[in-house]
Scaffold this motif. Structure first.
Motif, PDB file in Angstrom:
ATOM      1  N   GLY A  24       0.836  -1.212   0.000  1.00 25.60           N
ATOM      2  CA  GLY A  24       0.000   0.000   0.000  1.00 25.60           C
ATOM      3  C   GLY A  24       0.866   1.255   0.000  1.00 25.60           C
ATOM      4  N   LEU A  25       0.261   2.388  -0.296  1.00 26.47           N
ATOM      5  CA  LEU A  25       1.037   3.618  -0.454  1.00 26.47           C
ATOM      6  C   LEU A  25       1.321   4.319   0.877  1.00 26.47           C
ATOM      7  N   GLY A  26       0.537   3.984   1.904  1.00 25.39           N
ATOM      8  CA  GLY A  26       0.767   4.583   3.228  1.00 25.39           C
ATOM      9  C   GLY A  26       0.601   6.098   3.202  1.00 25.39           C
ATOM     10  N   ALA A  77       9.008   2.397   3.836  1.00 26.53           N
ATOM     11  CA  ALA A  77       7.759   1.645   3.969  1.00 26.53           C
ATOM     12  C   ALA A  77       7.091   1.950   5.302  1.00 26.53           C
ATOM     13  N   LYS A  78       5.772   2.117   5.272  1.00 27.08           N
ATOM     14  CA  LYS A  78       5.020   2.346   6.518  1.00 27.08           C
ATOM     15  C   LYS A  78       5.316   1.242   7.528  1.00 27.08           C
ATOM     16  N   GLU A  79       5.463   0.027   7.033  1.00 24.70           N
ATOM     17  CA  GLU A  79       5.673  -1.131   7.907  1.00 24.70           C
ATOM     18  C   GLU A  79       7.056  -1.146   8.548  1.00 24.70           C
ATOM     19  N   LEU A 102      -3.449  -2.137  -6.556  1.00 23.31           N
ATOM     20  CA  LEU A 102      -4.843  -2.259  -7.003  1.00 23.31           C
ATOM     21  C   LEU A 102      -5.778  -2.668  -5.872  1.00 23.31           C
ATOM     22  N   GLY A 103      -5.225  -2.853  -4.674  1.00 23.43           N
ATOM     23  CA  GLY A 103      -6.077  -3.181  -3.537  1.00 23.43           C
ATOM     24  C   GLY A 103      -5.572  -4.405  -2.794  1.00 23.43           C
ATOM     25  N   LEU A 104      -6.088  -4.570  -1.566  1.00 25.27           N
ATOM     26  CA  LEU A 104      -5.648  -5.673  -0.707  1.00 25.27           C
ATOM     27  C   LEU A 104      -5.941  -7.031  -1.347  1.00 25.27           C
ATOM     28  N   LEU A 123      -1.511 -11.345   7.423  1.00 23.26           N
ATOM     29  CA  LEU A 123      -1.346 -10.375   8.520  1.00 23.26           C
ATOM     30  C   LEU A 123      -1.079  -9.002   7.926  1.00 23.26           C
ATOM     31  N   LEU A 124      -1.849  -8.020   8.337  1.00 20.08           N
ATOM     32  CA  LEU A 124      -1.582  -6.631   7.944  1.00 20.08           C
ATOM     33  C   LEU A 124      -0.797  -5.997   9.100  1.00 20.08           C
ATOM     34  N   PRO A 125       0.487  -5.724   8.867  1.00 20.00           N
ATOM     35  CA  PRO A 125       1.345  -5.309   9.989  1.00 20.00           C
ATOM     36  C   PRO A 125       0.948  -3.985  10.617  1.00 20.00           C
TER      37      PRO A 125
HETATM   38  P1  UTP Z   1      -4.518   0.500   3.753  1.00 21.63           P
HETATM   39  O1  UTP Z   1      -5.942   0.663   3.486  1.00 21.63           O
HETATM   40  O2  UTP Z   1      -4.036   0.741   5.142  1.00 21.63           O
HETATM   41  O3  UTP Z   1      -3.727   1.411   2.742  1.00 21.63           O
HETATM   42  O4  UTP Z   1      -4.112  -0.951   3.272  1.00 21.63           O
HETATM   43  P2  UTP Z   1      -2.249   1.937   2.775  1.00 21.63           P
HETATM   44  O5  UTP Z   1      -1.882   2.333   1.396  1.00 21.63           O
HETATM   45  O6  UTP Z   1      -1.336   0.941   3.421  1.00 21.63           O
HETATM   46  O7  UTP Z   1      -2.278   3.211   3.722  1.00 21.63           O
HETATM   47  P3  UTP Z   1      -3.011   4.647   3.543  1.00 21.63           P
HETATM   48  O8  UTP Z   1      -4.466   4.393   3.801  1.00 21.63           O
HETATM   49  O9  UTP Z   1      -2.737   5.156   2.170  1.00 21.63           O
HETATM   50  O10 UTP Z   1      -2.373   5.490   4.600  1.00 21.63           O
HETATM   51  C1  UTP Z   1      -4.346  -2.086   4.075  1.00 21.63           C
HETATM   52  C2  UTP Z   1      -3.232  -3.095   3.872  1.00 21.63           C
HETATM   53  O11 UTP Z   1      -3.252  -3.584   2.541  1.00 21.63           O
HETATM   54  C3  UTP Z   1      -2.009  -3.409   1.917  1.00 21.63           C
HETATM   55  C4  UTP Z   1      -1.348  -2.257   2.661  1.00 21.63           C
HETATM   56  O12 UTP Z   1       0.056  -2.318   2.531  1.00 21.63           O
HETATM   57  C5  UTP Z   1      -1.837  -2.496   4.085  1.00 21.63           C
HETATM   58  O13 UTP Z   1      -1.046  -3.506   4.730  1.00 21.63           O
HETATM   59  N1  UTP Z   1      -2.244  -3.114   0.473  1.00 21.63           N
HETATM   60  C6  UTP Z   1      -3.225  -2.249   0.126  1.00 21.63           C
HETATM   61  C7  UTP Z   1      -1.458  -3.724  -0.481  1.00 21.63           C
HETATM   62  O14 UTP Z   1      -0.538  -4.518  -0.173  1.00 21.63           O
HETATM   63  N2  UTP Z   1      -1.710  -3.453  -1.792  1.00 21.63           N
HETATM   64  C8  UTP Z   1      -2.682  -2.606  -2.178  1.00 21.63           C
HETATM   65  O15 UTP Z   1      -2.873  -2.437  -3.394  1.00 21.63           O
HETATM   66  C9  UTP Z   1      -3.454  -1.980  -1.198  1.00 21.63           C
END
Ligand code: UTP
Length: 290
Positions: A13-15, A26-28, A109-111, A130-132
Motif C-alpha cells: 500500500g502507499l501509506g 515503507a510504513k511497515e 490495485l487493492g488488498l 497479517l496486515l502489519p
Molecule cells: P490501507 O488501506 O491501510 O492502505 O491498506 P495503505 O496504502 O497501506 O495506507 P493509507 O491508507 O494510504 O495510509 C491495508 C493493507 O493492505 C495493503 C497495505 O500495505 C496495508 O497492509 N495493500 C493495500 C497492499 O498490499 N496493496 C494494495 O494495493 C493496497
C-alpha cells in the motif's frame, strides 16, 4: 501439528496517511519504540509455527527486503565488539528454518489483488494473512496463533474481528452471523466499508485472516469495489457461497498503526512496558501537565 505454515504480508500500500515519512520508507518499517511494525507481525507468525513468510511489496518497500536479509557486516561487527545481546536481536529477526519470499505488486490495485499476487508462493494450502499496521498485543497466545488453533479445529477460513463503535464502520469490513462459541461465529453477512446505517453489526474485520486456497479463484474474478480497489472482503463474501467462513473475536489489544493516533498510542503503551525505558518514560510522562 498445524496445517498453516505460510503467512502473507500485503505491504504494497502507499501509506498516504504517513506522508512524507512514507515517501521513501515503507510504513511497515516505522518502529514502535525500537522494532519495526513488520517485525512485530513476523514474530506473531513465528509464534504460531509459521515458517514461510510471503511479502507482497511495492516500489518503496526495499527496506523490508533489506530488513529480512542476513546482515553479515553488521553481525561480524557486533561480534567483534562483543555486543552479544544486540547480535542475538539481529540474528533473531529471522529464526533458523524460516524462509522469506518477496513478490512485487507493481500497481496498488487493492488488498485483494495483493493477496492474489501471493498465489504461486502459497500453493494449494491454507495460509495466514497479517496486515502489519494492525499491531495486536496479547499477554497470552498471539492473535494469529489463536486463529490457527481455531482453523485446526474447524478447517474453515477464519476472519479476525473486533467490536468497534458503529460510527467507525466506514473504515472497516463489517460482518454479522450466528455465534458458534463465545468467540467464534459463522459469517452470514460481510460488507466492505458500509455507512453506519448499512453496517450489519458492530463487528469489524481487522488485519488477521486464515484463508483456504479457494480464495484465489475468487480473487481472480473480483471486480473493483469500495475505494475503486480489488477488495479481499468482496472475495471472502463470494467464498461464503462455496465454503463455511467463520469469524473469530480474538483476545488482545489492537492498535491501528496505519493511523497517527493509533501509532502514538502503541508507542506510549509499548514504551511503558519496555525493560529499559519504562521507568524513565513513566517519570517523564508524570512531568507533563496535561
Ligand atoms: P490501507 O488501506 O491501510 O492502505 O491498506 P495503505 O496504502 O497501506 O495506507 P493509507 O491508507 O494510504 O495510509 C491495508 C493493507 O493492505 C495493503 C497495505 O500495505 C496495508 O497492509 N495493500 C493495500 C497492499 O498490499 N496493496 C494494495 O494495493 C493496497
Amino acid at each position: 501439528m498445524s496445517s498453516v505454515k505460510t503467512a502473507v504480508f500485503p505491504v504494497a500500500g502507499l501509506g498516504t496517511r504517513f506522508l512524507p515519512a512514507t515517501k521513501s520508507v515503507a510504513k511497515e518499517m516505522l518502529s514502535i519504540v525500537d522494532k519495526p511494525l513488520i517485525q512485530y507481525a513476523a514474530e506473531e507468525a513465528f509464534e504460531a509455527g509459521i515458517n514461510k513468510l510471503v511479502f507482497i511489496v511495492g516500489r518503496t518497500k526495499n527496506s523490508i527486503i533489506d530488513h529480512f536479509d542476513k546482515a553479515y557486516e553488521l553481525e561480524s561487527e557486533l561480534a567483534l565488539r562483543g555486543k552479544d545481546r544486540m547480535l542475538k536481536v539481529v540474528k533473531d529477526v529471522i529464526p533458523d528454518g524460516v524462509s522469506c519470499v518477496f513478490i512485487r505488486q507493481s500497481e496498488a490495485l487493492g488488498l485483494g489483488h495483493a493477496v492474489l499476487c501471493a498465489e504461486a508462493a502459497v500453493g494449494h494450502h491454507p495460509f495466514a494473512v497479517l496486515l502489519p499496521d494492525d499491531l495486536i498485543h496479547n499477554d497470552g497466545d498471539g492473535c494469529i496463533k489463536q486463529m490457527v488453533q481455531v482453523f485446526d479445529e474447524y478447517q474453515a477460513s477464519i476472519i479476525g474481528t473486533q467490536t468497534v463503535a458503529i460510527e467507525e464502520s466506514g473504515k472497516y469490513g463489517m460482518v454479522a452471523g450466528g455465534q458458534v462459541t463465545d468467540r467464534v461465529a459463522k459469517v452470514e453477512e460481510i460488507v466492505e466499508k458500509p455507512a453506519p446505517a448499512d453496517a450489519p453489526s458492530d463487528q469489524a474485520i481487522v488485519g488477521r485472516y486464515i484463508l483456504t486456497p479457494g480464495i484465489f479463484d475468487l480473487l481472480r474474478t473480483t471486480q473493483r469495489g469500495a475505494g475503486n480497489e480489488i477488495q479481499l472482503t468482496d472475495a471472502i463474501a463470494s467464498l461464503r457461497d462455496h465454503e463455511q467462513v467463520l469469524s473469530y473475536s480474538f483476545e488482545g489489544r489492537r492498535y491501528d498503526c496505519g493511523s497517527k493516533i493509533g501509532y502514538l498510542q502503541a508507542t506510549v503503551d509499548f514504551a511503558l512496558e519496555h525493560d529499559e525505558l519504562a521507568k524513565d518514560f513513566r517519570r517523564y510522562l508524570k512531568t507533563l501537565e496535561l
